[in-house]
Design a protein around this motif. Structure first.
Motif, PDB file in Angstrom:
ATOM      1  N   CYS A   1       0.850  -1.187   0.000  1.00 45.32           N
ATOM      2  CA  CYS A   1       0.000   0.000   0.000  1.00 45.32           C
ATOM      3  C   CYS A   1       0.884   1.235   0.000  1.00 45.32           C
ATOM      4  O   CYS A   1       2.091   1.156   0.259  1.00 45.32           O
ATOM      5  N   PHE A   2       0.278   2.362  -0.311  1.00 39.74           N
ATOM      6  CA  PHE A   2       0.971   3.645  -0.332  1.00 39.74           C
ATOM      7  C   PHE A   2       0.443   4.490   0.823  1.00 39.74           C
ATOM      8  O   PHE A   2      -0.769   4.532   1.062  1.00 39.74           O
ATOM      9  N   LEU A   3       1.341   5.153   1.521  1.00 45.65           N
ATOM     10  CA  LEU A   3       0.972   6.045   2.623  1.00 45.65           C
ATOM     11  C   LEU A   3       1.512   7.435   2.324  1.00 45.65           C
ATOM     12  O   LEU A   3       2.679   7.593   1.975  1.00 45.65           O
ATOM     13  N   GLN A   4       0.656   8.435   2.472  1.00 45.92           N
ATOM     14  CA  GLN A   4       1.081   9.824   2.291  1.00 45.92           C
ATOM     15  C   GLN A   4       0.986  10.524   3.639  1.00 45.92           C
ATOM     16  O   GLN A   4      -0.070  10.598   4.248  1.00 45.92           O
ATOM     17  N   PHE A   5       2.129  11.023   4.106  1.00 49.10           N
ATOM     18  CA  PHE A   5       2.217  11.744   5.375  1.00 49.10           C
ATOM     19  C   PHE A   5       2.337  13.240   5.065  1.00 49.10           C
ATOM     20  O   PHE A   5       3.279  13.650   4.399  1.00 49.10           O
ATOM     21  N   ASP A   6       1.380  14.030   5.525  1.00 47.58           N
ATOM     22  CA  ASP A   6       1.443  15.483   5.380  1.00 47.58           C
ATOM     23  C   ASP A   6       1.942  16.054   6.701  1.00 47.58           C
ATOM     24  O   ASP A   6       1.220  16.059   7.700  1.00 47.58           O
ATOM     25  N   ILE A   7       3.191  16.509   6.694  1.00 48.67           N
ATOM     26  CA  ILE A   7       3.849  16.984   7.912  1.00 48.67           C
ATOM     27  C   ILE A   7       4.104  18.478   7.768  1.00 48.67           C
ATOM     28  O   ILE A   7       4.929  18.897   6.958  1.00 48.67           O
ATOM     29  N   SER A   8       3.408  19.265   8.564  1.00 47.52           N
ATOM     30  CA  SER A   8       3.516  20.728   8.455  1.00 47.52           C
ATOM     31  C   SER A   8       4.785  21.239   9.129  1.00 47.52           C
ATOM     32  O   SER A   8       5.395  20.571   9.965  1.00 47.52           O
ATOM     33  N   ASP A   9       5.164  22.454   8.750  1.00 39.73           N
ATOM     34  CA  ASP A   9       6.294  23.114   9.406  1.00 39.73           C
ATOM     35  C   ASP A   9       6.007  23.301  10.892  1.00 39.73           C
ATOM     36  O   ASP A   9       6.895  23.172  11.724  1.00 39.73           O
ATOM     37  N   ASP A  10       4.738  23.611  11.225  1.00 40.45           N
ATOM     38  CA  ASP A  10       4.356  23.787  12.634  1.00 40.45           C
ATOM     39  C   ASP A  10       4.589  22.516  13.435  1.00 40.45           C
ATOM     40  O   ASP A  10       5.017  22.560  14.582  1.00 40.45           O
ATOM     41  N   HIS A  11       4.306  21.368  12.828  1.00 36.77           N
ATOM     42  CA  HIS A  11       4.541  20.103  13.535  1.00 36.77           C
ATOM     43  C   HIS A  11       6.033  19.897  13.794  1.00 36.77           C
ATOM     44  O   HIS A  11       6.418  19.442  14.871  1.00 36.77           O
ATOM     45  N   LEU A  12       6.861  20.258  12.830  1.00 37.70           N
ATOM     46  CA  LEU A  12       8.305  20.117  13.030  1.00 37.70           C
ATOM     47  C   LEU A  12       8.775  20.995  14.181  1.00 37.70           C
ATOM     48  O   LEU A  12       9.605  20.571  14.985  1.00 37.70           O
ATOM     49  N   LEU A  13       8.253  22.205  14.272  1.00 34.54           N
ATOM     50  CA  LEU A  13       8.624  23.090  15.375  1.00 34.54           C
ATOM     51  C   LEU A  13       8.131  22.531  16.706  1.00 34.54           C
ATOM     52  O   LEU A  13       8.858  22.550  17.698  1.00 34.54           O
ATOM     53  N   ASP A  14       6.897  22.047  16.741  1.00 37.38           N
ATOM     54  CA  ASP A  14       6.353  21.448  17.962  1.00 37.38           C
ATOM     55  C   ASP A  14       7.151  20.212  18.365  1.00 37.38           C
ATOM     56  O   ASP A  14       7.353  19.944  19.540  1.00 37.38           O
ATOM     57  N   PHE A  15       7.579  19.450  17.368  1.00 33.57           N
ATOM     58  CA  PHE A  15       8.324  18.218  17.631  1.00 33.57           C
ATOM     59  C   PHE A  15       9.609  18.515  18.398  1.00 33.57           C
ATOM     60  O   PHE A  15       9.987  17.784  19.295  1.00 33.57           O
ATOM     61  N   GLU A  16      10.234  19.623  18.053  1.00 33.00           N
ATOM     62  CA  GLU A  16      11.499  19.977  18.696  1.00 33.00           C
ATOM     63  C   GLU A  16      11.316  20.449  20.137  1.00 33.00           C
ATOM     64  O   GLU A  16      12.227  20.322  20.944  1.00 33.00           O
ATOM     65  N   ILE A  17      10.147  20.997  20.488  1.00 36.15           N
ATOM     66  CA  ILE A  17       9.933  21.448  21.866  1.00 36.15           C
ATOM     67  C   ILE A  17       9.346  20.347  22.742  1.00 36.15           C
ATOM     68  O   ILE A  17       9.232  20.515  23.938  1.00 36.15           O
ATOM     69  N   GLY A  18       8.971  19.233  22.144  1.00 32.57           N
ATOM     70  CA  GLY A  18       8.541  18.085  22.927  1.00 32.57           C
ATOM     71  C   GLY A  18       7.078  18.053  23.300  1.00 32.57           C
ATOM     72  O   GLY A  18       6.638  17.131  23.975  1.00 32.57           O
TER      73      GLY A  18
END
Length: 88
Positions: free
Chosen positions: A33-50
């Motif tokens: 199967c194919f999976l498409q992950f839409d990862i926003s810039d905001d999520h990347l910033l949130d990811f870094e702050i935990g």
């Protein structure tokens, strides 16, 4: 699969290639199967702050049975579309 998508997105954090989506192919025995992950810039910033406040949106195709000719043709169509999408 999510970890793989995050690593791919972190490799191009500002979307220099113009893409915010990561497409992964998941295969198991003679199914895929194919999976498409839409990862926003905001999520990347949130990811870094935990403490993420934004979600990753995931879209999946159904499982393609590669023992079926018609399903293999559908896989080829999907791969063709992904190739065209990546070029744009």
């Amino acid at each position: 699969m999510t970890c793989e998508a995050l690593v791919a997105r972190f490799a191009d954090p500002f979307g220099d290639l113009g893409q915010r989506s990561i497409i992964l192919i998941h295969a198991a025995q003679h199914y895929m199967c194919f999976l498409q992950f839409d990862i926003s810039d905001d999520h990347l910033l949130d990811f870094e702050i935990g403490s993420p406040r934004n979600f990753i949106h995931v879209t999946s195709t159904h499982w393609f049975d590669l023992s079926s000719r018609s399903r293999r043709e559908q896989v080829v169509q999907n791969l063709s579309c992904i190739t065209q999408w990546a070029i744009l």
